[in-house]
Design a protein around this motif. Sequence first.
Motif, PDB file in Angstrom:
ATOM      1  N   GLY A   1       5.480  36.875  37.374  1.00 36.63           N
ATOM      2  CA  GLY A   1       5.569  35.427  37.569  1.00 36.63           C
ATOM      3  C   GLY A   1       6.840  34.998  38.270  1.00 36.63           C
ATOM      4  N   ILE A   2       7.858  35.840  38.226  1.00 36.04           N
ATOM      5  CA  ILE A   2       9.170  35.479  38.777  1.00 36.04           C
ATOM      6  C   ILE A   2       9.379  36.045  40.179  1.00 36.04           C
ATOM      7  CG2 ILE A   2      11.671  35.799  38.438  1.00 36.04           C
ATOM      8  CD1 ILE A   2      11.015  35.721  35.378  1.00 36.04           C
ATOM      9  N   VAL A   3       8.993  37.285  40.366  1.00 37.85           N
ATOM     10  CA  VAL A   3       9.152  37.902  41.684  1.00 37.85           C
ATOM     11  C   VAL A   3       7.848  38.546  42.146  1.00 37.85           C
ATOM     12  CG1 VAL A   3      11.647  38.395  41.538  1.00 37.85           C
ATOM     13  CG2 VAL A   3      10.010  40.052  40.627  1.00 37.85           C
ATOM     14  N   GLN A   4       7.762  38.676  43.451  1.00 37.22           N
ATOM     15  CA  GLN A   4       6.604  39.322  44.048  1.00 37.22           C
ATOM     16  C   GLN A   4       7.101  40.553  44.810  1.00 37.22           C
ATOM     17  OE1 GLN A   4       4.579  36.723  46.762  1.00 37.22           O
ATOM     18  NE2 GLN A   4       2.813  38.082  46.973  1.00 37.22           N
ATOM     19  N   VAL A   5       6.456  41.677  44.636  1.00 38.08           N
ATOM     20  CA  VAL A   5       6.886  42.882  45.342  1.00 38.08           C
ATOM     21  C   VAL A   5       6.360  42.829  46.774  1.00 38.08           C
ATOM     22  CG1 VAL A   5       6.805  45.400  45.427  1.00 38.08           C
ATOM     23  CG2 VAL A   5       6.868  44.246  43.216  1.00 38.08           C
ATOM     24  N   GLN A   6       7.295  42.893  47.727  1.00 38.31           N
ATOM     25  CA  GLN A   6       6.874  42.856  49.125  1.00 38.31           C
ATOM     26  C   GLN A   6       6.792  44.271  49.706  1.00 38.31           C
ATOM     27  OE1 GLN A   6       9.459  40.847  51.979  1.00 38.31           O
ATOM     28  NE2 GLN A   6       7.690  39.689  52.675  1.00 38.31           N
ATOM     29  N   ARG A   7       7.742  45.102  49.294  1.00 40.78           N
ATOM     30  CA  ARG A   7       7.754  46.485  49.779  1.00 40.78           C
ATOM     31  C   ARG A   7       8.272  47.409  48.700  1.00 40.78           C
ATOM     32  NH1 ARG A   7       9.874  48.543  55.658  1.00 40.78           N
ATOM     33  NH2 ARG A   7       9.702  50.687  54.925  1.00 40.78           N
ATOM     34  N   PHE A   8       7.866  48.642  48.747  1.00 44.26           N
ATOM     35  CA  PHE A   8       8.119  49.569  47.662  1.00 44.26           C
ATOM     36  C   PHE A   8       8.179  50.969  48.278  1.00 44.26           C
ATOM     37  CE2 PHE A   8       6.809  51.925  43.844  1.00 44.26           C
ATOM     38  CZ  PHE A   8       7.394  51.192  42.826  1.00 44.26           C
ATOM     39  N   ASP A   9       9.379  51.523  48.443  1.00 44.93           N
ATOM     40  CA  ASP A   9       9.511  52.859  49.048  1.00 44.93           C
ATOM     41  C   ASP A   9      10.092  53.847  48.055  1.00 44.93           C
ATOM     42  OD1 ASP A   9       8.680  52.132  51.699  1.00 44.93           O
ATOM     43  OD2 ASP A   9      10.594  51.107  51.930  1.00 44.93           O
TER      44      ASP A   9
ATOM     45  N   ILE B   1      13.041  57.268  42.000  1.00 43.45           N
ATOM     46  CA  ILE B   1      14.012  56.284  42.490  1.00 43.45           C
ATOM     47  C   ILE B   1      13.299  55.552  43.614  1.00 43.45           C
ATOM     48  CG2 ILE B   1      16.109  55.950  43.841  1.00 43.45           C
ATOM     49  CD1 ILE B   1      17.611  57.743  42.192  1.00 43.45           C
ATOM     50  N   VAL B   2      13.219  54.254  43.504  1.00 47.41           N
ATOM     51  CA  VAL B   2      12.492  53.480  44.517  1.00 47.41           C
ATOM     52  C   VAL B   2      13.376  52.372  45.078  1.00 47.41           C
ATOM     53  CG1 VAL B   2      10.177  53.913  43.607  1.00 47.41           C
ATOM     54  CG2 VAL B   2      11.465  51.996  42.731  1.00 47.41           C
ATOM     55  N   ARG B   3      13.116  52.036  46.324  1.00 46.01           N
ATOM     56  CA  ARG B   3      13.731  50.864  46.941  1.00 46.01           C
ATOM     57  C   ARG B   3      12.682  49.771  46.973  1.00 46.01           C
ATOM     58  NH1 ARG B   3      18.507  51.577  49.786  1.00 46.01           N
ATOM     59  NH2 ARG B   3      19.094  53.775  49.962  1.00 46.01           N
ATOM     60  N   CYS B   4      12.999  48.628  46.374  1.00 48.66           N
ATOM     61  CA  CYS B   4      12.047  47.525  46.322  1.00 48.66           C
ATOM     62  C   CYS B   4      12.566  46.360  47.153  1.00 48.66           C
ATOM     63  CB  CYS B   4      11.880  46.990  44.907  1.00 48.66           C
ATOM     64  SG  CYS B   4      11.246  48.176  43.757  1.00 48.66           S
ATOM     65  N   LEU B   5      11.666  45.717  47.827  1.00 43.80           N
ATOM     66  CA  LEU B   5      11.989  44.449  48.458  1.00 43.80           C
ATOM     67  C   LEU B   5      11.136  43.403  47.739  1.00 43.80           C
ATOM     68  CD1 LEU B   5      13.675  43.180  50.723  1.00 43.80           C
ATOM     69  CD2 LEU B   5      11.677  43.376  52.197  1.00 43.80           C
ATOM     70  N   LEU B   6      11.818  42.521  47.017  1.00 51.94           N
ATOM     71  CA  LEU B   6      11.137  41.507  46.222  1.00 51.94           C
ATOM     72  C   LEU B   6      11.322  40.136  46.837  1.00 51.94           C
ATOM     73  CD1 LEU B   6      12.552  42.636  42.742  1.00 51.94           C
ATOM     74  CD2 LEU B   6      10.411  43.368  43.798  1.00 51.94           C
ATOM     75  N   ILE B   7      10.459  39.214  46.491  1.00 53.33           N
ATOM     76  CA  ILE B   7      10.639  37.819  46.882  1.00 53.33           C
ATOM     77  C   ILE B   7      10.603  36.962  45.631  1.00 53.33           C
ATOM     78  CG2 ILE B   7       9.623  35.873  48.139  1.00 53.33           C
ATOM     79  CD1 ILE B   7       8.729  37.706  50.253  1.00 53.33           C
ATOM     80  N   SER B   8      11.644  36.156  45.470  1.00 53.87           N
ATOM     81  CA  SER B   8      11.673  35.229  44.344  1.00 53.87           C
ATOM     82  C   SER B   8      10.605  34.159  44.577  1.00 53.87           C
ATOM     83  CB  SER B   8      13.065  34.576  44.261  1.00 53.87           C
ATOM     84  OG  SER B   8      12.970  33.350  43.581  1.00 53.87           O
ATOM     85  N   ARG B   9       9.728  33.982  43.593  1.00 53.42           N
ATOM     86  CA  ARG B   9       8.652  32.992  43.771  1.00 53.42           C
ATOM     87  C   ARG B   9       9.218  31.577  43.811  1.00 53.42           C
ATOM     88  NH1 ARG B   9       3.575  35.379  43.305  1.00 53.42           N
ATOM     89  NH2 ARG B   9       3.547  37.309  42.119  1.00 53.42           N
ATOM     90  N   ALA B  10      10.347  31.346  43.088  1.00 57.28           N
ATOM     91  CA  ALA B  10      10.920  30.002  43.030  1.00 57.28           C
ATOM     92  C   ALA B  10      11.650  29.643  44.323  1.00 57.28           C
ATOM     93  CB  ALA B  10      11.872  29.893  41.840  1.00 57.28           C
ATOM     94  N   SER B  11      12.548  30.537  44.763  1.00 59.49           N
ATOM     95  CA  SER B  11      13.409  30.187  45.905  1.00 59.49           C
ATOM     96  C   SER B  11      12.922  30.776  47.223  1.00 59.49           C
ATOM     97  CB  SER B  11      14.831  30.673  45.637  1.00 59.49           C
ATOM     98  OG  SER B  11      14.847  32.100  45.568  1.00 59.49           O
ATOM     99  N   LYS B  12      11.934  31.643  47.163  1.00 61.43           N
ATOM    100  CA  LYS B  12      11.396  32.340  48.349  1.00 61.43           C
ATOM    101  C   LYS B  12      12.421  33.243  49.035  1.00 61.43           C
ATOM    102  CE  LYS B  12       7.562  30.040  47.746  1.00 61.43           C
ATOM    103  NZ  LYS B  12       6.622  30.686  46.837  1.00 61.43           N
TER     104      LYS B  12
END
Lengths: 105, 105
Positions: free
Chosen positions: B23-31, B45-56
């Motif tokens: 509900g808070i973040v959306q996973v955009q990329r996952f390596d 060990i993963v590198r995540c690129l997340l997007i905050s749903r509130a602030s984008k």
Amino acid sequence: MFPFFGSRQGKHAVLEVIRNIAGIVQVQRFDREMTILGLDSAASIVRCLLISRASKTQIALRLAQFAQFKAARLIKMRALIDTFDLVEQSSIHLPNMSSCVVRTR
Amino acid sequence: MFPFFGSRQGKHAVLEVIRNIAGIVQVQRFDREMTILGLDSAASIVRCLLISRASKTQIALRLAQFAQFKAARLIKMRALIDTFDLVEQSSIHLPNMSSCVVRTR
């Protein structure tokens, strides 16, 4: 206090950073929370209690460590430390340092 | 912004925290940087690129994740995130939160 963060490649650079760490902190206690063994690899989450050699203060941290072996030799090691926790305990500012990646070749 | 740090025990608490994260973040990329497979366990060990749903806004982070299974079910999961990196990107103060430990039972 923590010049050893960042990526290192090559046997000499890796040994040098390990010497650096040993010169700055001393491991007082080391508890494995969870360990996973693969065929030629291993990963662990550990709780470390360190002592700063300079200030004699204790530093407690959780550390994830991943190691890969080939022909009984370490060829890759990656570590992830929660540096916010570290900063809170050290009361110093550490600019954008996140983790340690070492490759022995 | 990150109320999901800390330890959870029990299936419902774990599912609840996973819902919170979604509900808070959306996973955009996952390596995946490195993955280790045991007989009934895995670590990555993963590198995540997340997007905050509130602030984008985008949040990039490295995450170590350990999972243990029994009879094809997840029974324990531990994650370690570099929260200093997270704080720098979020520009907010996160009091003493270091990692996430969940146990499904």
